[in-house]
Design a protein around this motif. Structure first.
Motif, PDB file in Angstrom:
ATOM      1  N   PHE A   1       0.851  -1.178   0.000  1.00  0.00           N
ATOM      2  CA  PHE A   1       0.000   0.000   0.000  1.00  0.00           C
ATOM      3  C   PHE A   1       0.893   1.237   0.000  1.00  0.00           C
ATOM      4  O   PHE A   1       2.087   1.169   0.281  1.00  0.00           O
ATOM      5  CB  PHE A   1      -0.934   0.014   1.214  1.00  0.00           C
ATOM      6  CG  PHE A   1      -0.199   0.027   2.537  1.00  0.00           C
ATOM      7  CD1 PHE A   1       0.047   1.221   3.193  1.00  0.00           C
ATOM      8  CD2 PHE A   1       0.255  -1.164   3.105  1.00  0.00           C
ATOM      9  CE1 PHE A   1       0.718   1.233   4.400  1.00  0.00           C
ATOM     10  CE2 PHE A   1       0.930  -1.161   4.310  1.00  0.00           C
ATOM     11  CZ  PHE A   1       1.162   0.041   4.953  1.00  0.00           C
TER      12      PHE A   1
ATOM     13  N   PRO B   1      -1.356  -1.542   7.910  1.00  0.00           N
ATOM     14  CA  PRO B   1      -2.322  -0.511   8.302  1.00  0.00           C
ATOM     15  C   PRO B   1      -3.239  -1.021   9.404  1.00  0.00           C
ATOM     16  O   PRO B   1      -3.675  -2.175   9.380  1.00  0.00           O
ATOM     17  CB  PRO B   1      -3.089  -0.234   7.002  1.00  0.00           C
ATOM     18  CG  PRO B   1      -2.931  -1.476   6.204  1.00  0.00           C
ATOM     19  CD  PRO B   1      -1.576  -2.040   6.552  1.00  0.00           C
TER      20      PRO B   1
ATOM     21  N   GLU C   1      -7.416  -2.314   8.827  1.00  0.00           N
ATOM     22  CA  GLU C   1      -7.674  -2.990   7.558  1.00  0.00           C
ATOM     23  C   GLU C   1      -6.360  -3.571   7.070  1.00  0.00           C
ATOM     24  O   GLU C   1      -5.297  -3.052   7.351  1.00  0.00           O
ATOM     25  CB  GLU C   1      -8.273  -2.037   6.526  1.00  0.00           C
ATOM     26  CG  GLU C   1      -7.417  -0.825   6.262  1.00  0.00           C
ATOM     27  CD  GLU C   1      -8.046   0.084   5.232  1.00  0.00           C
ATOM     28  OE1 GLU C   1      -8.761  -0.434   4.374  1.00  0.00           O
ATOM     29  OE2 GLU C   1      -7.808   1.294   5.295  1.00  0.00           O
TER      30      GLU C   1
ATOM     31  N   LEU D   1      -6.039  -2.386   1.510  1.00  0.00           N
ATOM     32  CA  LEU D   1      -5.732  -0.973   1.318  1.00  0.00           C
ATOM     33  C   LEU D   1      -5.029  -0.748  -0.015  1.00  0.00           C
ATOM     34  O   LEU D   1      -5.355   0.189  -0.762  1.00  0.00           O
ATOM     35  CB  LEU D   1      -4.860  -0.475   2.471  1.00  0.00           C
ATOM     36  CG  LEU D   1      -4.435   0.994   2.389  1.00  0.00           C
ATOM     37  CD1 LEU D   1      -5.652   1.902   2.365  1.00  0.00           C
ATOM     38  CD2 LEU D   1      -3.520   1.356   3.561  1.00  0.00           C
TER      39      LEU D   1
ATOM     40  N   GLN E   1      -6.413   1.541  -3.083  1.00  0.00           N
ATOM     41  CA  GLN E   1      -5.602   2.661  -3.564  1.00  0.00           C
ATOM     42  C   GLN E   1      -5.302   2.533  -5.044  1.00  0.00           C
ATOM     43  O   GLN E   1      -5.416   3.494  -5.812  1.00  0.00           O
ATOM     44  CB  GLN E   1      -4.296   2.748  -2.766  1.00  0.00           C
ATOM     45  CG  GLN E   1      -4.482   3.216  -1.340  1.00  0.00           C
ATOM     46  CD  GLN E   1      -3.174   3.265  -0.576  1.00  0.00           C
ATOM     47  OE1 GLN E   1      -2.157   2.736  -1.024  1.00  0.00           O
ATOM     48  NE2 GLN E   1      -3.181   3.899   0.575  1.00  0.00           N
TER      49      GLN E   1
END
Length: 579
Positions: free
Chosen positions: A145, A177, A180, A185, A189
């Motif tokens: 991420f 993160p 989550e 993520l 993104q």
């Protein structure tokens, strides 16, 4: 004199024999002191009068006073002095051994993106403190991420203390993160970024392309040992065994698999395939992550031929499903969509052939009936041609009459113009103008000859006058005098230069003989004070404790700056003695 060591600090005169550790223990102290510090105080003895001190203890003014009756014995106090480097090193060893692996939760702050080498530097903070975090490029490349300020993460790593700056930081090996997963993520993104660029979503730059009804050749990107390929080929050839398949073998999971899949799509796009199928069997989100990579998504979008994404099962969704032109829930469904049943095609062709033949027969009958009805309505063309010929003959006669009248009028006009021209007779006027032109030409030639003669006479007279007043002789005389004086000046310059060179060589020899470097090269040295640079000529010029510089003219030094130098400190001075 004691030589001074540069770059090293001198040991204090009052420092103890050994340095202490972080907890005050002496690393190099005598064993007697260490044993006394480590032992527990003995049980309280019965009150007895104090023993008289030994003579050596009376001489030690720093020794502690004797204990009171009944008091436990205490070790002699020791003074421990640590340098900054020793203290920092002990802290580093203690902290790094105490926290070899920690998990830290915090909010990302001060992140400015990777530096030129790919390393990540940021801070983790909460309401109470802030912690510097470093993540090297090798671990940063594995992040799924995009890191940003304000993101709450859990960092796994080890605590490191950087001794030169005296700061401690966390060396992160992994980031997750909070709240989550990293994969979820990263998925969201990348999906948002591709939608913003127009690769997926409602604002897609290029709409999904239609798949060919009956492709001549199908390109497949998958692992040749996977079950997905076998299912695809089994369903495809069971429906239409005549279809051609071009396989590009690629790993579909693991490190480097995304690059192989993207290269496979690019290679197949350069061949003669009509459609490309990217497929693999089902699995976990981590197993299917290859098809969530940005490299694969951009390769699918850049493909010049339609792309079918058949990843996992029907409930599995990847970025490739959104970018591809058509998503198949399973590899078998992709084969069913691309391969119509051959028997159905043959039956349909036979049916269409019968229908086409019957339709053609009906059309022929209709055209024959229509031709029969039209034949009765058509007029005989010979009658039409006879009428047109009569009309054309009348038009030809009328045109002939008009042309003859016009030709007669043009001939009469030409005759009248010829008579008028004969009356004017331009030949006589031309002869008169020619005679006048010859006369004027003769007069012009005479005038030009006279003018040229007059100009030549004036030019000859001016040439004679110029020769009488010419400065050439004077210039030649002055040039001769100038050359003579120049030769004399060059000779005087050469003599003066030779004399100056000989004088310079004599002075150079005398200067070299008087140079102190000559004397120093024979084993002598020059001594001067460091604080003011004055040369030491006698013992009265120095004092104990002063720093002196001693220069030696070795290795062919030509200047004092090039001489080797020794710094020394005056520790004692002696009186004059015979050398």
């Amino acid at each position: 004199m004691n030589k001074k060591r540069r770059g090293k600090e001198e040991t204090p005169l009052d420092a103890p024999a050994g340095q202490g550790d972080l907890f005050g223990g002496s690393l190099g102290a005598p064993k007697r002191t260490v044993a006394a510090a480590a032992s527990k105080p003995p049980p309280e003895p019965p009150p007895t009068p104090p023993a008289p001190p030994a003579p050596s203890e009376l001489e030690d003014v720093s020794a502690s006073l004797p204990s009171l009756p009944g008091a436990p014995s205490r070790p002699a106090p020791t003074r421990t002095v640590l340098t900054v480097g020793e203290l920092t090193q002990q802290l580093k060893v203690t902290i790094e051994s105490r926290f070899p692996r920690v998990l830290v939760r915090g909010e990302v702050s001060g992140f400015r993106g990777p530096n030129a080498r790919g390393h990540l530097y940021f801070s983790l903070k909460d309401a109470e403190a802030s912690l510097e975090v470093k993540m090297w490029a090798s671990q940063a490349a594995r992040l799924r991420f995009a890191l940003r300020d304000g993101l709450s993460v859990v960092a796994e790593g080890s605590v490191d203390l950087y001794a030169p700056a005296g700061r401690y930081s966390l060396i992160a090996h992994k980031l997750e993160p909070e709240g989550e997963g990293a994969l979820a993520l990263a998925f969201e993104q990348l999906k948002a970024r591709l939608a913003a660029e127009g690769l997926i979503g409602d604002n897609r730059i290029r709409p999904p392309r239609p798949l060919p009804f009956l492709p001549r050749r199908i390109g497949v990107v998958t692992s040749r040992t996977g079950a997905a390929l076998q299912d695809f080929l089994r369903v495809l050839h069971s429906r239409n065994p005549r279809l051609s398949v071009l396989l590009c073998d690629a790993r579909v999971q693991g490190e480097g698999s995304a690059e192989e899949v993207a290269r496979g799509v690019e290679r197949l796009a350069r061949t003669d395939v009509d459609v490309i199928v990217v497929t693999r069997g089902g699995g976990s989100k981590e197993d299917l992550w290859t098809f969530n990579e940005e490299r694969v998504a951009r390769a699918l979008f850049a493909s010049p031929v339609p792309v079918v994404s058949a990843i996992g099962h029907e409930i599995d969704f990847t970025i490739s499903d959104f970018v591809a032109d058509w998503r198949a829930p399973t590899p078998s469904a992709a084969a069913e969509r691309l391969a119509p049943v051959l028997q159905d095609l043959e039956y349909g062709l036979a049916t269409q052939s019968v229908r086409l033949r019957k339709a053609a027969e009906r059309r022929v009958l209709e055209l024959r009936e229509r031709m029969g009805s039209l034949r009765g309505r058509v007029v005989d063309p010979r009658r039409r041609l006879s009428t047109e010929r009569l009309r054309l003959s009348d038009a030809e006669d009328a045109m002939t009459r008009v042309l003859r009248q016009l030709l007669r009028e043009r001939r009469e006009e030409l005759k009248a113009h010829t008579e008028h021209l004969q009356r004017q007779r331009p030949q006589a006027r031309l002869a008169e103008q020619r005679a006048r032109l010859v006369q004027l030409s003769a007069r012009l030639k005479d005038a030009v000859r006279a003018d040229v003669a007059a100009r030549r006479a004036r030019a000859a007279q001016a040439r004679l006058q110029l020769e009488r007043n010419s400065p050439i002789a004077r210039v030649a005389e002055l040039r001769a005098r100038l050359a003579d004086r120049k030769a004399r000046l060059v000779a005087l310059e050469k003599d003066g230069l030779a004399s100056a060179q000989r004088h310079f060589q004599r002075l150079e020899g005398r200067l070299d003989a008087m140079s102190p470097l000559k004397v120093m090269s024979r084993g002598y040295a020059v001594t001067f004070r460091k604080h003011d640079g004055a040369v030491v000529r006698s013992i009265s010029d120095v004092r104990p404790g002063e720093v002196l510089g001693i220069k030696f003219a070795s290795n062919g030094a030509k200047t004092l700056q090039a001489c080797e130098e020794i710094e020394a400190t005056v520790t004692a001075m002696k009186g004059s003695v015979d050398c």
